[in-house]
Design a protein around this motif. Structure first.
Motif, PDB file in Angstrom:
ATOM      1  N   TYR A 185       0.861  -1.185   0.000  1.00 23.02           N
ATOM      2  CA  TYR A 185       0.000   0.000   0.000  1.00 23.02           C
ATOM      3  C   TYR A 185       0.898   1.237   0.000  1.00 23.02           C
ATOM      4  O   TYR A 185       1.737   1.393   0.893  1.00 23.02           O
ATOM      5  CB  TYR A 185      -0.905   0.031   1.238  1.00 23.02           C
ATOM      6  N   PHE A 198       3.483   0.972   2.887  1.00 20.38           N
ATOM      7  CA  PHE A 198       3.056   0.056   3.943  1.00 20.38           C
ATOM      8  C   PHE A 198       2.883  -1.338   3.342  1.00 20.38           C
ATOM      9  O   PHE A 198       2.545  -1.483   2.168  1.00 20.38           O
ATOM     10  CB  PHE A 198       1.730   0.516   4.565  1.00 20.38           C
ATOM     11  N   TRP A 199       3.127  -2.340   4.182  1.00 28.10           N
ATOM     12  CA  TRP A 199       2.951  -3.729   3.773  1.00 28.10           C
ATOM     13  C   TRP A 199       2.041  -4.441   4.762  1.00 28.10           C
ATOM     14  O   TRP A 199       2.174  -4.275   5.971  1.00 28.10           O
ATOM     15  CB  TRP A 199       4.296  -4.454   3.707  1.00 28.10           C
ATOM     16  N   LYS A 200       1.134  -5.241   4.239  1.00 35.55           N
ATOM     17  CA  LYS A 200       0.214  -6.011   5.066  1.00 35.55           C
ATOM     18  C   LYS A 200       0.431  -7.503   4.816  1.00 35.55           C
ATOM     19  O   LYS A 200       0.428  -7.955   3.671  1.00 35.55           O
ATOM     20  CB  LYS A 200      -1.240  -5.646   4.752  1.00 35.55           C
ATOM     21  N   SER A 205      -2.524 -10.513   8.712  1.00 34.69           N
ATOM     22  CA  SER A 205      -3.131  -9.186   8.566  1.00 34.69           C
ATOM     23  C   SER A 205      -2.406  -8.121   9.397  1.00 34.69           C
ATOM     24  O   SER A 205      -2.956  -7.057   9.662  1.00 34.69           O
ATOM     25  CB  SER A 205      -4.626  -9.213   8.950  1.00 34.69           C
ATOM     26  N   ARG A 206      -1.162  -8.414   9.804  1.00 31.42           N
ATOM     27  CA  ARG A 206      -0.373  -7.415  10.520  1.00 31.42           C
ATOM     28  C   ARG A 206       0.303  -6.487   9.518  1.00 31.42           C
ATOM     29  O   ARG A 206       0.541  -6.856   8.365  1.00 31.42           O
ATOM     30  CB  ARG A 206       0.651  -8.089  11.429  1.00 31.42           C
ATOM     31  N   TRP A 207       0.667  -5.298  10.011  1.00 28.95           N
ATOM     32  CA  TRP A 207       1.166  -4.237   9.145  1.00 28.95           C
ATOM     33  C   TRP A 207       2.619  -3.882   9.444  1.00 28.95           C
ATOM     34  O   TRP A 207       3.077  -3.995  10.580  1.00 28.95           O
ATOM     35  CB  TRP A 207       0.307  -2.979   9.306  1.00 28.95           C
ATOM     36  N   TRP A 208       3.329  -3.412   8.408  1.00 31.37           N
ATOM     37  CA  TRP A 208       4.685  -2.879   8.526  1.00 31.37           C
ATOM     38  C   TRP A 208       4.782  -1.612   7.679  1.00 31.37           C
ATOM     39  O   TRP A 208       4.090  -1.488   6.661  1.00 31.37           O
ATOM     40  CB  TRP A 208       5.725  -3.864   8.023  1.00 31.37           C
ATOM     41  N   SER A 228       0.550  -0.546  12.993  1.00 31.46           N
ATOM     42  CA  SER A 228      -0.827  -1.018  13.104  1.00 31.46           C
ATOM     43  C   SER A 228      -1.664  -0.476  11.940  1.00 31.46           C
ATOM     44  O   SER A 228      -1.236   0.448  11.216  1.00 31.46           O
ATOM     45  CB  SER A 228      -1.436  -0.575  14.432  1.00 31.46           C
ATOM     46  N   TYR A 229      -2.842  -1.039  11.792  1.00 32.79           N
ATOM     47  CA  TYR A 229      -3.762  -0.527  10.774  1.00 32.79           C
ATOM     48  C   TYR A 229      -4.116   0.928  11.068  1.00 32.79           C
ATOM     49  O   TYR A 229      -4.274   1.738  10.151  1.00 32.79           O
ATOM     50  CB  TYR A 229      -5.028  -1.379  10.745  1.00 32.79           C
ATOM     51  N   TYR A 232      -1.593   3.165   9.571  1.00 30.86           N
ATOM     52  CA  TYR A 232      -1.806   3.288   8.131  1.00 30.86           C
ATOM     53  C   TYR A 232      -2.929   4.284   7.824  1.00 30.86           C
ATOM     54  O   TYR A 232      -2.786   5.144   6.941  1.00 30.86           O
ATOM     55  CB  TYR A 232      -2.132   1.916   7.541  1.00 30.86           C
TER      56      TYR A 232
END
Length: 255
Positions: A185, A198-200, A205-208, A228-229, A232
Motif C-alpha cells: 500500500y 506500507f505492507w500487510k 493481517s499485521r502491518w509494517w 498497526s492498521y 496506516y
C-alpha cells in the motif's frame, strides 16, 4: 549473545520506573546504564512501556525524546493496549519487571505499587511478545517469594509464561525477511518528499511500514518497521504517527 548475532538490536522494558539514571552515579546506575556502557553502538531502539509518570525523572524523559526512543506511559498503554503489539513485535529482547503490575494483582515484589498493569493486561502483553518472530529473548524479573501472599504472584507468573508460549505456538512466520506474501500500500504523504510504503501480511493481517532510505546490509532486518492498521489510516489522512516518525529518524542516524 545478541551482540554476536547481529549488529543492531531493539529492546523493550516494561516496568513502573524507567530503569535509567541520568546522574550516572555508581549507586544510581540501573539496567540501561550498564547496558549502554558496554553495548550502546549495538542498540538501535529502546522502548519503555507501562512506566508511571510520577516515578519518571523529567531529565530521563527528555533523554528518551532526544534519543528518539519509544515510550508509552501506563495510562496510555491501558487506554489502547493493542498499540503496544507493533513495538513488542519489533523487539529482539523484552524485559518484564513485575513492579509494572498493580499490588492487588501481584504482591510478590519488593515494593508493590497501588497502580500498575492488571493481571489480564500482563498476560496479553506476554502473548504479544510470544507472537513476535523477531524476538530472541524474554525475561520476567523482580519476584520476591517471601512477599507473595497465597502464591498469587507465582500463579500469575505461570500464567504469563503460558500466554507467552501460546503466542509462540501461534506465530505466523510472516516476519518480513522479504515482502513475498505481503500486499503493498503506497501513501502519498504530503509532509515528506517521498511516498510512504506500507505492507500487510496476507497470513496474519499485521502491518509494517517501509523505511524509505538506502539500506545497508546490517540494517536490512530493521527496514520494515511494525505498525498497526491505525497507523496506516492516520498516514492516509496526512498524519504521520509519532512512533513511525521516530523510527524514520533512528534509521537515518544509524546509516
Amino acid at each position: 549473545a545478541h551482540k554476536g548475532l547481529r549488529k543492531f538490536s531493539n529492546l523493550a522494558f516494561m516496568s513502573e520506573k524507567i530503569p535509567y539514571s541520568i546522574e550516572n552515579e555508581p549507586q544510581e546506575k540501573l539496567a540501561i546504564n550498564f547496558l549502554l556502557e558496554e553495548h550502546q553502538k549495538h542498540v538501535l531502539n529502546i522502548a519503555f512501556l507501562a512506566y508511571q509518570t510520577h516515578y519518571a525523572n523529567p531529565k530521563v524523559v527528555n533523554w528518551i525524546s532526544e534519543n528518539k526512543f519509544d515510550d508509552i506511559r501506563l495510562g496510555e498503554l491501558r487506554a489502547n493496549i493493542e498499540e503496544t503489539e507493533p513495538i513488542l513485535r519489533d523487539a529482539d529482547m523484552i524485559f518484564f519487571h513485575l513492579d509494572a503490575l498493580k499490588q492487588s494483582d501481584a504482591n510478590g515484589v519488593l515494593q508493590p505499587s497501588p497502580n500498575g498493569l492488571l493481571a489480564d493486561e500482563a498476560c496479553k502483553l506476554c502473548h504479544y511478545a510470544g507472537m513476535s518472530d523477531k524476538l530472541g529473548s524474554f525475561s520476567i524479573s523482580g519476584f520476591y517469594p517471601q512477599h507473595d501472599i497465597h502464591h498469587q504472584t507465582a500463579q500469575l507468573i505461570a500464567q504469563m509464561v503460558w500466554y507467552f508460549l501460546e503466542g509462540f505456538y501461534k506465530r505466523q512466520g510472516d516476519y518480513p525477511i522479504t515482502t513475498t506474501g505481503m500486499t503493498e500500500y503506497i501513501v502519498d504523504f504530503k509532509g515528506f518528499n517521498y511516498q510512504i510504503t506500507f505492507w500487510k501480511s496476507n497470513k496474519s493481517s499485521r502491518w509494517w511500514m517501509q523505511i524509505p532510505a538506502k539500506k545497508g546490509k546490517e540494517m536490512k532486518r530493521h527496514r520494515l518497521v511494525p505498525c498497526s492498521y491505525n497507523d496506516y489510516t492516520l498516514a492516509c489522512n496526512g498524519e504521520m504517527p509519532n512512533r513511525l516518525l521516530l523510527a524514520l529518524n533512528r534509521f537515518e542516524e544509524s546509516l
